[in-house]
Design a protein around this motif. Sequence first.
Motif, short mmCIF file in Angstrom:
data_model
loop_
_atom_site.label_atom_id
_atom_site.label_comp_id
_atom_site.label_asym_id
_atom_site.label_seq_id
_atom_site.Cartn_x
_atom_site.Cartn_y
_atom_site.Cartn_z
N LEU A 189 0.87 -1.20 -0.01
CA LEU A 189 -0.03 0.00 0.11
C LEU A 189 0.71 1.20 0.19
CD1 LEU A 189 -2.77 -1.31 2.63
CD2 LEU A 189 -2.89 -1.32 0.35
N PRO A 190 0.31 2.36 -0.49
CA PRO A 190 1.16 3.77 -0.30
C PRO A 190 1.67 4.02 0.88
CG PRO A 190 -0.86 3.84 -1.64
CD PRO A 190 -1.04 2.80 -0.85
N SER A 191 0.96 3.58 1.99
CA SER A 191 1.35 3.80 3.28
C SER A 191 2.59 3.02 3.82
CB SER A 191 0.21 3.52 4.32
OG SER A 191 -0.05 2.30 4.28
N GLY A 192 3.29 2.04 3.04
CA GLY A 192 4.16 1.10 3.47
C GLY A 192 3.77 -0.03 4.04
N GLN A 193 2.41 -0.28 4.31
CA GLN A 193 1.88 -1.33 4.83
C GLN A 193 1.69 -2.45 3.89
OE1 GLN A 193 -1.39 1.02 6.79
NE2 GLN A 193 -0.56 -0.13 8.90
N THR A 194 1.36 -3.73 4.16
CA THR A 194 1.12 -4.60 3.37
C THR A 194 -0.33 -5.01 3.58
OG1 THR A 194 3.32 -5.48 3.04
CG2 THR A 194 1.55 -6.81 2.40
N TYR A 195 -1.10 -5.04 2.66
CA TYR A 195 -2.36 -5.64 2.66
C TYR A 195 -2.36 -7.20 2.38
CZ TYR A 195 -7.32 -6.85 1.10
OH TYR A 195 -8.53 -7.44 0.68
N THR A 196 -2.80 -7.97 3.19
CA THR A 196 -2.60 -9.18 3.22
C THR A 196 -4.18 -10.03 3.23
OG1 THR A 196 -2.45 -9.55 5.50
CG2 THR A 196 -0.53 -9.40 4.31
N ASP A 197 -4.81 -10.01 2.26
CA ASP A 197 -5.96 -10.83 1.96
C ASP A 197 -6.14 -11.22 0.44
OD1 ASP A 197 -8.29 -11.87 2.50
OD2 ASP A 197 -9.12 -10.13 3.67
#
Length: 296
Positions: A189-197
Amino acid sequence: MFIENSTFIEYKPIMPKIICPTSKPKNTFRKLLISGVSAFSFLLSGVALSGQVNLIHNGSFESTTVSNSAKVNNSNLSGWNIGTGTGGGYTFLTFSGQAGVNVGGGFPLWNVNNVIPNSSPDQGKFIVSDGAYHLTTLYQTVTGLTVGKYYDLAFYQAAGQQKGFDGSTTEQWLVSFGGALTTTNSILLPSGQTYTDTTQVVTGGQNQYSHLMSNPNHGFVPWEQQHMTFRATAQSELIGFLALGGPLGQPPFSLIDGISLTEQVPEPGSVLLMLVGGVAFAFLRRRNLTKTVANV
């Protein structure tokens, strides 16, 4: 001594024969310029016509089977498909004036900082998609392309936040051209976090990101138009739009409307420059030819 009956011959110098042009150079240039401008006007009319052919079906999202704002699926939005995702995804078709009341999921977007307009500059309905929860890809197959040709993609985007949540967010669109639909469970994600689904995305083609929108707490980023260029590698290409945002847990929503894909044509300024250059070259060539003939 006087010589009688002598014949005297008078010699006269032979003057060069000058051939003059039938018209003055400036008149010739004027005629060439008028002809060139006429041709340019005709060319521009052709450019305008070709630029109006939109290869995207239902790019304004007006053709639908629903009568009010609702979550979209493969059966209620003409021309578009929704990639399989957890919970069916969080992508909504929102009717004009409804974003601050109900985007289609029973909740509105914050309408405090920067008042949400009724619709985009394209008018009518638009798409609202969560960029950090139950991600889904909006896609369709574009046909009638010419291999090797470049195409201009344009669309309007905006950003909002689900009412009832706090904090600044960021939003954008990932646009994919070509490739195939692929299932994944990890997206940065743009925030640097990772979407895991689990969700479906378009991979293996060309990818471009829209301008990253920074939305203040309880805010709304006004509509802005985006432009991208893609090169066709096949007569039919898959085109996909995936909303991305963050942080997780602060529902960042990306909005989109007025999607168009047209064959790239020369800029009118470039065509005019080539035309004027051609007229000038023809005029100078004619003038030099006239001088050469005159000196014979």
